[in-house]
Motif scaffolding. Structure first.
Motif, PDB file in Angstrom:
ATOM      1  N   VAL A 174      11.524   2.226   1.452  1.00 59.51           N
ATOM      2  CA  VAL A 174      10.691   2.037   0.265  1.00 59.51           C
ATOM      3  C   VAL A 174       9.969   0.706   0.418  1.00 59.51           C
ATOM      4  O   VAL A 174      10.607  -0.334   0.621  1.00 59.51           O
ATOM      5  CB  VAL A 174      11.514   2.049  -1.035  1.00 59.51           C
ATOM      6  CG1 VAL A 174      10.620   1.750  -2.235  1.00 59.51           C
ATOM      7  CG2 VAL A 174      12.208   3.395  -1.211  1.00 59.51           C
ATOM      8  N   ALA A 175       8.655   0.752   0.358  1.00 59.23           N
ATOM      9  CA  ALA A 175       7.833  -0.457   0.458  1.00 59.23           C
ATOM     10  C   ALA A 175       6.939  -0.534  -0.769  1.00 59.23           C
ATOM     11  O   ALA A 175       6.524   0.488  -1.316  1.00 59.23           O
ATOM     12  CB  ALA A 175       6.989  -0.426   1.732  1.00 59.23           C
ATOM     13  N   GLU A 176       6.651  -1.744  -1.199  1.00 61.50           N
ATOM     14  CA  GLU A 176       5.759  -1.873  -2.350  1.00 61.50           C
ATOM     15  C   GLU A 176       4.938  -3.154  -2.262  1.00 61.50           C
ATOM     16  O   GLU A 176       5.365  -4.167  -1.702  1.00 61.50           O
ATOM     17  CB  GLU A 176       6.534  -1.840  -3.663  1.00 61.50           C
ATOM     18  CG  GLU A 176       7.439  -3.007  -3.935  1.00 61.50           C
ATOM     19  CD  GLU A 176       8.066  -2.930  -5.336  1.00 61.50           C
ATOM     20  OE1 GLU A 176       7.956  -1.887  -5.996  1.00 61.50           O
ATOM     21  OE2 GLU A 176       8.646  -3.947  -5.756  1.00 61.50           O
ATOM     22  N   ARG A 177       3.743  -3.051  -2.818  1.00 59.03           N
ATOM     23  CA  ARG A 177       2.850  -4.200  -2.995  1.00 59.03           C
ATOM     24  C   ARG A 177       2.358  -4.117  -4.432  1.00 59.03           C
ATOM     25  O   ARG A 177       1.573  -3.229  -4.781  1.00 59.03           O
ATOM     26  CB  ARG A 177       1.689  -4.145  -1.995  1.00 59.03           C
ATOM     27  CG  ARG A 177       0.675  -5.266  -2.183  1.00 59.03           C
ATOM     28  CD  ARG A 177      -0.501  -5.110  -1.234  1.00 59.03           C
ATOM     29  NE  ARG A 177      -1.593  -5.994  -1.620  1.00 59.03           N
ATOM     30  CZ  ARG A 177      -2.080  -6.982  -0.884  1.00 59.03           C
ATOM     31  NH1 ARG A 177      -1.579  -7.217   0.322  1.00 59.03           N
ATOM     32  NH2 ARG A 177      -3.074  -7.723  -1.325  1.00 59.03           N
ATOM     33  N   ILE A 178       2.851  -5.016  -5.271  1.00 59.20           N
ATOM     34  CA  ILE A 178       2.536  -5.015  -6.698  1.00 59.20           C
ATOM     35  C   ILE A 178       1.527  -6.120  -6.972  1.00 59.20           C
ATOM     36  O   ILE A 178       1.799  -7.303  -6.756  1.00 59.20           O
ATOM     37  CB  ILE A 178       3.804  -5.218  -7.555  1.00 59.20           C
ATOM     38  CG1 ILE A 178       4.848  -4.143  -7.204  1.00 59.20           C
ATOM     39  CG2 ILE A 178       3.453  -5.184  -9.031  1.00 59.20           C
ATOM     40  CD1 ILE A 178       4.389  -2.726  -7.448  1.00 59.20           C
ATOM     41  N   GLU A 179       0.347  -5.715  -7.469  1.00 59.81           N
ATOM     42  CA  GLU A 179      -0.727  -6.680  -7.699  1.00 59.81           C
ATOM     43  C   GLU A 179      -0.946  -6.975  -9.178  1.00 59.81           C
ATOM     44  O   GLU A 179      -1.626  -7.945  -9.512  1.00 59.81           O
ATOM     45  CB  GLU A 179      -2.028  -6.171  -7.069  1.00 59.81           C
ATOM     46  CG  GLU A 179      -1.947  -6.070  -5.541  1.00 59.81           C
ATOM     47  CD  GLU A 179      -3.296  -5.744  -4.913  1.00 59.81           C
ATOM     48  OE1 GLU A 179      -4.279  -5.547  -5.663  1.00 59.81           O
ATOM     49  OE2 GLU A 179      -3.366  -5.685  -3.668  1.00 59.81           O
ATOM     50  N   GLY A 180      -0.409  -6.172 -10.080  1.00 61.56           N
ATOM     51  CA  GLY A 180      -0.599  -6.453 -11.495  1.00 61.56           C
ATOM     52  C   GLY A 180       0.065  -5.418 -12.368  1.00 61.56           C
ATOM     53  O   GLY A 180       0.046  -4.221 -12.056  1.00 61.56           O
TER      54      GLY A 180
END
Length: 467
Positions: free
Chosen positions: A76-82
């Motif tokens: 599981v990978a994530e990139r949370i920008e807002g």
């Protein structure tokens, strides 16, 4: 910072050899999930091939053990920008079907990428390493161009899809918050035609089982016992002949779906099925009152995958005591998965075949799913793909094959849109698997444009159309 610049970056990645180089590195991992001796390759693919790439793109990554015993892990990978931005979930699988190394033609090897004409050969090029590499590269093109995605991205990669995705349902049910999103946008399967984008919003379900006639131990001389001993192969053949008629039309009442509605017929109308690397269609096979597209995308199909009685490689003059057929039903929405085998049991009993055993395969079953063709996310993605390619995509209510879409649709509660990056003649699940370079190049630009549009507009919940 323009849409065109992001698409150009994705195109340059292909043209300068980056895609072939990176795909070769992924293919070199011998991730055969069906081969126990290759178990160590499954986490190694995530650790060595994917996590460094994702970390460099600003994703945080975590590998999770599979709740199913002896099954491959999940990434599981994530990139949370807002917090106020939409979240897109992307899925892929890093495991591949058995290599079948000795069956590949001279000059090819399943775990070595070979560039030949318009083709890139290797196990996983089409299913599914090449497809999730395209999506990751398109995300990177947007990040490099804009400096951000403009949306939150979550990525799930499993290592057991070719085994029926053991543990995937349990894992997703236990991690709904970590996988929460507005939509699933993923890639698997083939385009309908290689020169035109395709979308599908679900999949036919699949269930496999054996039909077994087991009458006695051993075989007996056909001269001494012919006419005295029941022949299991004949009994099995007669039973199979009750499941469909001579042209393959299903005769089990519960297997005949009612979900081929007018809107689905309209979506399937005029879709091309002929050519593009596949065999010629048998026009006089399958449900007689349906079009070919309706038969494969809107109806159920029964197949005998393999049959055996006696020793076909070296037959002898003896009546076998045993016969077996490996069978499969591909089914659409509207078919009750829990009643498929009970319905077959009732059907065989009514036709006098009470002694035939029905034995489900150990491999997990995929259920059928379908998203309406007029769903806002479907329209949004279709407009974006047409904006980039200049062609209206082929829009299928569901894939003819099976994949674990029910996990995303039913457990995570997401609308699901799949944009495949292969073609029907790719030899998926067979020797000489390959992708077309022309399709891969095109797909990189399509996905870069789509991800740019989502980040620019926020998706269909926030705007009427991509910019």
């Amino acid at each position: 910072m323009t849409r065109a610049a992001a698409i150009h970056a994705a195109s340059r990645y292909f043209e300068t050899g980056g895609f072939a180089r990176d795909l070769g590195a992924l293919v070199s991992h011998e991730t055969e999930s069906q081969t126990p001796d290759k178990a160590a390759e499954l986490p190694r693919y995530l650790e060595q091939a994917l996590i460094p790439r994702l970390n460099a793109m600003g994703f945080t990554c975590q590998i999770h053990e599979n709740p199913a015993p002896d099954a491959g892990p999940f990434l599981v990978a994530e990139r949370i920008e807002g917090d106020t931005l939409p979240t897109i979930l992307t899925y892929g699988h890093g495991d591949v079907i058995r290599a079948q190394t000795d069956q590949w033609r001279d000059g090819l090897h399943p775990f070595r990428l070979v560039d030949e004409g318009n083709r890139l050969y290797g196990r996983g090029t089409a299913d599914n390493k090449g497809q999730h590499l395209i999506n990751l590269a398109a995300l990177k093109a947007v990040i490099d161009t804009r400096g951000s995605l403009g949306f939150n991205s979550r990525i799930l990669v499993e290592m057991g899809e070719e085994m029926g995705s053991p543990g995937l349902s349990e894992f997703c049910a236990a991690n709904t918050d970590a996988l929460a999103a507005d939509v699933l946008i993923a890639s698997d399967g083939p385009r309908l035609q290689s020169d035109t984008p395709t979308m599908f919003m679900g999949a036919r379900g699949g269930i496999s089982f054996d039909l077994i006639v087991d009458l006695r131990d051993g075989a007996h001389h056909s001269g001494n016992w012919g006419g005295l001993l029941a022949d299991p192969a004949m009994i099995l053949a007669q039973a199979l002949a009750t499941i469909t008629d001579a042209r393959g039309q299903i005769q089990v009442p519960e297997w005949r779906t009612t979900s081929l509605t007018d809107d689905i017929r309209a979506a399937l109308r005029d879709l091309p099925l002929k050519g593009d690397g596949g065999p010629e269609i048998d026009e006089d096979w399958g449900q007689e009152d349906l079009t070919p597209a309706e038969r494969v995308f809107g109806w159920n199909s029964f197949a005998v995958l393999a049959m055996k009685s006696g020793v076909p490689e070296a037959p002898v003059n003896a009546i076998s005591g045993h016969a077996k057929a490996a069978c499969q039903l591909r089914f659409v929405v509207g078919t009750n998965l829990d009643d498929i085998l009970p319905a077959l049991r009732r059907h065989l009993d009514e036709h006098g075949f009470k002694d035939i055993q029905i034995v489900p395969h150990e491999r997990a079953f995929f259920n059928a799913t379908r998203l309406p063709p007029d769903h806002p996310w479907v329209k949004f993605v279709a407009r974006s793909l047409e904006h980039t390619s200049g062609k209206a995509p082929h829009v299928l209510p569901n894939l003819a094959g099976s994949l674990p879409n029910e996990v995303f649709a039913d457990i995570l509660g997401l609308p699901t849109v799949w944009v495949p990056h292969s073609y029907r003649g790719c030899s998926q699940h067979a020797p000489n698997e390959h992708v077309l370079k022309s399709v891969s190049h095109d797909a990189l630009t399509l996905m870069a444009g789509l991800f740019w549009d989502i980040g620019h507009t926020g998706g269909p919940a926030r705007t009427a159309a991509p910019a």
